[in-house]
Design an enzyme around this catalytic site. Structure first.
Site, mmCIF file in Angstrom:
data_model
loop_
_atom_site.group_PDB
_atom_site.id
_atom_site.type_symbol
_atom_site.label_atom_id
_atom_site.label_comp_id
_atom_site.label_asym_id
_atom_site.label_seq_id
_atom_site.Cartn_x
_atom_site.Cartn_y
_atom_site.Cartn_z
ATOM 1 C CG PHE A 10 38.460 71.448 2.151
ATOM 2 C CD1 PHE A 10 37.375 70.834 1.565
ATOM 3 C CD2 PHE A 10 38.415 72.824 2.351
ATOM 4 C CE1 PHE A 10 36.257 71.564 1.179
ATOM 5 C CE2 PHE A 10 37.307 73.570 1.977
ATOM 6 C CZ PHE A 10 36.226 72.935 1.397
ATOM 7 C CG ASP A 11 40.755 64.056 3.963
ATOM 8 O OD1 ASP A 11 41.937 63.913 4.333
ATOM 9 O OD2 ASP A 11 40.142 63.184 3.330
ATOM 10 C CG LEU A 12 44.780 65.908 -0.837
ATOM 11 C CD1 LEU A 12 44.164 67.000 -1.698
ATOM 12 C CD2 LEU A 12 46.280 66.141 -0.647
ATOM 13 C CE LYS A 148 42.956 64.888 8.218
ATOM 14 N NZ LYS A 148 42.228 64.447 7.028
#
Length: 232
Positions: A10-12, A148
């Site tokens: 998951f990205d934040l 990323k």
């Protein structure tokens, strides 16, 4: 037959947590305090997601000799009030709890790793994740990373051998691109900071509109591993 075990990354900000203007407002305040022009609202939105130093340099046009000062002011304000001002998106905690019943869930964000862990603690989400992966605490070092890609790679390496396939969940094109660079699909969420069509253009396997849709899509992916192109 049992579904393959997933590693769900998951990205934040913009995916798990709504910064509620803590990021854009904090950047605006830091720039103004340093006597620098504040970008338009649209440009401020674009600054949420990538490494902060990259956004400040490339979007806000902050000179190299002022980057550390702007970042320092922003981080101080964010720790003082921004983290508490943020909120988990509706249904996201329940969604992660459902996924972690049978799969491994972790965080992969371009936010500095110590700050990401701190934010998850403030928002009472830290207990949900097997690990947290982010940028170096040194903001200038973060700017030298390959987007990323290396953060996702670190998460994959950390959990090597414990999953059958992995998938990224994020709200911006760099989530999709970082996943693709590691051979992963990315499921986009429409409640974050992407411009209209950004996630689809970047090649997201699917774009979901609610936390319930996200769970259904991830579980479907666990069952068949198909490319789930299109909105759900």
């Amino acid at each position: 037959m049992t579904s393959p075990r997933l590693l769900v990354l998951f990205d934040l900000d913009g995916t798990l947590v709504d910064p509620a203007d803590a990021i854009t407002g904090g950047i605006s305040a830091a720039l103004a305090a340093c006597g620098l022009p504040v970008p338009s609202g649209a440009d401020l939105q674009r600054m949420v997601g990538p490494a902060l130093v990259t956004s400040l340099r490339d979007i806000a046009g902050v000179p190299a000799d002022l980057l550390d000062e702007v970042i320092g002011r922003y981080r101080a304000g964010y720790r003082e009030s921004g983290m508490a001002q943020s909120r988990p998106y509706p249904g996201i905690r329940a969604a992660v709890e459902r996924l972690r019943e049978n799969h491994t869930v972790a965080v992969a964000t371009q936010k500095p790793e110590p700050l990401a862990a701190e934010l998850l603690g403030v928002q009472q989400l830290a207990d949900l994740f097997a690990s947290v992966h982010g940028s170096p605490a040194d903001e200038q070092a973060a700017a030298a990373l390959d987007g990323k890609r290396s953060i996702i790679r670190a998460a994959l390496d950390r959990h090597k051998g414990s999953y059958d396939r992995a998938v990224m969940i994020g709200d911006r094109r760099h989530d999709v691109e970082g996943a693709s660079a590691n051979g992963l699909d990315c499921i986009g969420v429409s409640w974050g900071f992407a411009a209209a069509g950004e996630l689809e253009e970047a090649g997201a396997a699917a774009v979901v509109a609610t936390a319930d849709d996200l769970v259904d899509t991830v579980l479907r992916y666990a069952r068949n591993g198909s490319a789930l192109h299109g909105a759900v």
